[in-house]
Design a protein around this motif. Sequence first.
Motif, PDB file in Angstrom:
ATOM      1  N   VAL A 128       0.868  -1.179   0.000  1.00  0.00           N
ATOM      2  CA  VAL A 128       0.000   0.000   0.000  1.00  0.00           C
ATOM      3  C   VAL A 128       0.901   1.224   0.000  1.00  0.00           C
ATOM      4  N   THR A 129       0.683   2.122  -0.928  1.00  0.00           N
ATOM      5  CA  THR A 129       1.508   3.330  -0.981  1.00  0.00           C
ATOM      6  C   THR A 129       1.189   4.231   0.217  1.00  0.00           C
ATOM      7  N   PRO A 130       2.154   5.042   0.623  1.00  0.00           N
ATOM      8  CA  PRO A 130       1.872   5.992   1.694  1.00  0.00           C
ATOM      9  C   PRO A 130       0.712   6.922   1.345  1.00  0.00           C
ATOM     10  N   GLU A 131       0.628   7.283   0.076  1.00  0.00           N
ATOM     11  CA  GLU A 131      -0.465   8.173  -0.363  1.00  0.00           C
ATOM     12  C   GLU A 131      -1.822   7.503  -0.153  1.00  0.00           C
ATOM     13  N   ALA A 132      -1.925   6.236  -0.505  1.00  0.00           N
ATOM     14  CA  ALA A 132      -3.184   5.503  -0.295  1.00  0.00           C
ATOM     15  C   ALA A 132      -3.464   5.342   1.190  1.00  0.00           C
ATOM     16  N   TYR A 133      -2.424   5.080   1.970  1.00  0.00           N
ATOM     17  CA  TYR A 133      -2.594   4.879   3.413  1.00  0.00           C
ATOM     18  C   TYR A 133      -3.193   6.122   4.067  1.00  0.00           C
ATOM     19  N   ASP A 152      -2.900   9.688   8.493  1.00  0.00           N
ATOM     20  CA  ASP A 152      -1.945  10.643   7.901  1.00  0.00           C
ATOM     21  C   ASP A 152      -0.546  10.441   8.475  1.00  0.00           C
ATOM     22  N   ASP A 153      -0.477  10.323   9.803  1.00  0.00           N
ATOM     23  CA  ASP A 153       0.824  10.147  10.452  1.00  0.00           C
ATOM     24  C   ASP A 153       1.484   8.841  10.023  1.00  0.00           C
ATOM     25  N   LEU A 154       0.723   7.771   9.960  1.00  0.00           N
ATOM     26  CA  LEU A 154       1.287   6.499   9.525  1.00  0.00           C
ATOM     27  C   LEU A 154       1.725   6.558   8.064  1.00  0.00           C
ATOM     28  N   GLY A 155       0.931   7.210   7.230  1.00  0.00           N
ATOM     29  CA  GLY A 155       1.313   7.390   5.831  1.00  0.00           C
ATOM     30  C   GLY A 155       2.629   8.145   5.711  1.00  0.00           C
ATOM     31  N   ASN A 156       2.790   9.183   6.550  1.00  0.00           N
ATOM     32  CA  ASN A 156       4.049   9.934   6.563  1.00  0.00           C
ATOM     33  C   ASN A 156       5.215   9.056   7.002  1.00  0.00           C
ATOM     34  N   MET A 157       4.977   8.219   8.024  1.00  0.00           N
ATOM     35  CA  MET A 157       6.029   7.331   8.501  1.00  0.00           C
ATOM     36  C   MET A 157       6.448   6.356   7.402  1.00  0.00           C
ATOM     37  N   PHE A 158       5.457   5.768   6.716  1.00  0.00           N
ATOM     38  CA  PHE A 158       5.773   4.820   5.652  1.00  0.00           C
ATOM     39  C   PHE A 158       6.479   5.511   4.481  1.00  0.00           C
ATOM     40  N   GLN A 159       6.120   6.761   4.215  1.00  0.00           N
ATOM     41  CA  GLN A 159       6.797   7.488   3.146  1.00  0.00           C
ATOM     42  C   GLN A 159       8.246   7.762   3.522  1.00  0.00           C
TER      43      GLN A 159
END
Length: 81
Positions: free
Chosen positions: A18-23, A32-39
């Motif tokens: 799953v891309t950070p953008e999709a997350y 949002d915070d988790l998406g940033n972490m994964f990015q």
Amino acid sequence: MAEKLSKALDKKVLFNPVTPEAYRNFGFPGADDLGNMFQFKRDFNDEFNNARNETFAKELNPELQNFDMWLSTNASKIPIE
């Protein structure tokens, strides 16, 4: 991880990237915070890994396990439906 889980559980486990953008669009609190972490992990993997010292971590916690060690102890505790 999926390959190791599949072997340990004797059940096919699939990796679903799953891309950070999709997350970030999942809509739950903290997405949002988790998406940033994964990015950050994706875009700065070397910096992310270089900031961690496995030898020092084991000095702090001698019982620290890698995934293979953890899986050998805990695979039987994972509920399979």
